[in-house]
Scaffold this active site. Structure first.
Site, PDB file in Angstrom:
ATOM      1  CB  CYS A 144      -1.205   0.344   1.330  1.00  0.00           C
ATOM      2  SG  CYS A 144      -2.000   1.166   1.051  1.00  0.00           S
ATOM      3  CB  CYS A 243      -6.309   0.204   7.177  1.00  0.00           C
ATOM      4  SG  CYS A 243      -6.356  -0.379   5.733  1.00  0.00           S
TER       5      CYS A 243
END
Length: 413
Positions: A144, A243
């Site tokens: 990410c 997350c």
């Protein structure tokens, strides 16, 4: 990035400074004395070479909030930039967007929200699902950082706002090695918060344009400084999980939303069936608890056999691995070693694991790696057997506090 700055109800887009006047807390900055660590951080920012114009990546947490506040106090021209990664309820999305917008309003700086949801699904969600289906445990955070955050944020900041740098609240440090003309990545000063493990995949052109103001602060320093600035996020609890796990409630819930149930067998290495499972994606290498298996001694997961839909377990005496192959290697603080060259390194094979001693040897790249940007491979031989060598996780190589490089574990030995 391919996405435009968006105005959404949860986090208004503040397009100019006149629309977000500073609150009284900004005046407080000039009357309260900085902590010693905060004063040093401010001085480093004031002495930073080059233009002092930056887009600060704001997640809505205390770390990124203080990053923005310190840079404003140090005299930088600051704009906030928040990536909208997921829809719906979640600390990294709805609540985070609101807090990021509030911090920018408090500091009197513009705030931009960039819709990156399609990129996040393509690069992270799909990659995770495919990895778990294949019996590996992916490391989404480093990917990410590379594919969704740093490079795309830099491109957007330059293209849309003509800002040459970005800053984030990561606990890591960057140094320029003038002798070799290379940017070095170092651990954060706070060993409990150090995030260099997740940053190993950043290339040199990104490191040259990134600022980590919190790299030499402890988390306690950050809380104190956030309180000094009167930031709304000063006491905000930290997220304790990935997350996606926060967003869905748990990692199991995320996986169950994308993968159908696949009941199978838990077996010993000789094939003896010792239990049943409801999906290999719910297990990870080295796991001991929660197996649902009664045995004469504790068993550890040593392999996730996707083709056979089996979880393979063994006793601790049989679970150790002497080494592993690592692919998609990114050399950070040093250039790529020559084929066959060896070196002794400290290697970290999980974010929360302690570094261990190993010998690293550069080996030939596989043609089918599918990583044209990261063709380098190496073999690690551990000084002592390790018990959680997990395909898909990162192996990051250190020389003391310096990140030499890192890659993805391919196959244990």
């Amino acid at each position: 990035m391919g996405a435009k700055s968006s105005q959404i109800p949860l986090a208004p887009h503040y397009g100019d400074r006149q629309r977000c006047p500073p609150m009284s807390a900004k005046a407080t900055i000039q009357t309260l004395t900085a902590t010693p660590a905060g004063a040093e951080a401010l001085e480093r920012l004031r002495q930073w070479p080059g233009e002092h114009r930056v887009a600060v990546g704001l997640s809505g947490g205390v770390d990124s909030s203080l990053t923005a506040a310190l840079m404003v106090e140090a005299g930088w021209e600051v704009e906030g930039l928040t990536l909208w990664l997921m829809s719906g309820k979640g600390a990294c999305c709805a609540e985070g967007l609101v807090d990021a917008a509030g911090i920018c309003q408090q500091l009197g700086v513009p705030h931009h929200v960039v819709d990156s949801r399609d990129t996040f699904v393509r690069e992270i969600v799909q990659g995770l699902v495919q990895g778990y289906q294949a019996g590996i445990t992916p490391l989404p955070c480093s990917r990410c950082n590379r594919a969704v955050k740093f490079g795309p944020m830099l491109s957007w900041a330059k293209r849309e706002r003509n800002l040459p740098r970005i800053a984030t609240g990561h606990y890591a440090r960057i140094r320029l090695d003038r002798e070799h003309g290379r940017w070095k990545l170092l651990r954060g000063l706070d060993s409990r918060k150090d995030q260099s493990y997740f940053l190993y995949d950043l290339p040199q052109d990104v490191l040259a344009r990134v600022v980590f103001p919190l790299g030499e602060l402890t988390k306690a320093d950050t809380r104190l400084e956030a309180g000094r600035h009167g930031l709304r996020t000063a006491d905000k609890p930290e997220s304790q999980d990935l997350c996606l796990a926060d967003h869905h409630g748990s990692m199991r819930a995320f996986l169950d939303a994308y993968l159908p149930p696949r009941d199978g067998e838990i077996v010993l290495q000789d094939g003896t069936v010792v239990g049943q499972h409801d999906g290999i994606e719910h297990f990870t290498i080295g796991q001991r608890k929660g197996l649902g298996v009664a045995w004469s001694e504790p068993l550890h997961v040593v392999k996730l056999d996707a083709p056979m839909n089996r979880v393979v377990v063994a006793t601790r005496a049989e679970a150790g691995r002497t080494g592993c192959d690592v692919g998609a290697v990114n050399w950070v603080s040093i250039g790529p070693p020559k084929l066959g060259e060896s070196m002794n390194v400290d290697v970290q094979v999980r974010y929360r694991s302690e570094p261990v001693s190993a010998n690293l040897t550069c080996i030939e790249a596989n043609d089918d790696d599918g990583e044209s940007e990261r063709p380098h491979r190496c073999k690690l031989t551990f000084q002592e057997p390790q018990f959680s060598i997990t395909p898909g996780q990162g192996a990051v190589f250190y020389d003391g506090e310096v990140v030499l490089g890192g890659g993805l574990i391919d196959s244990p030995i």
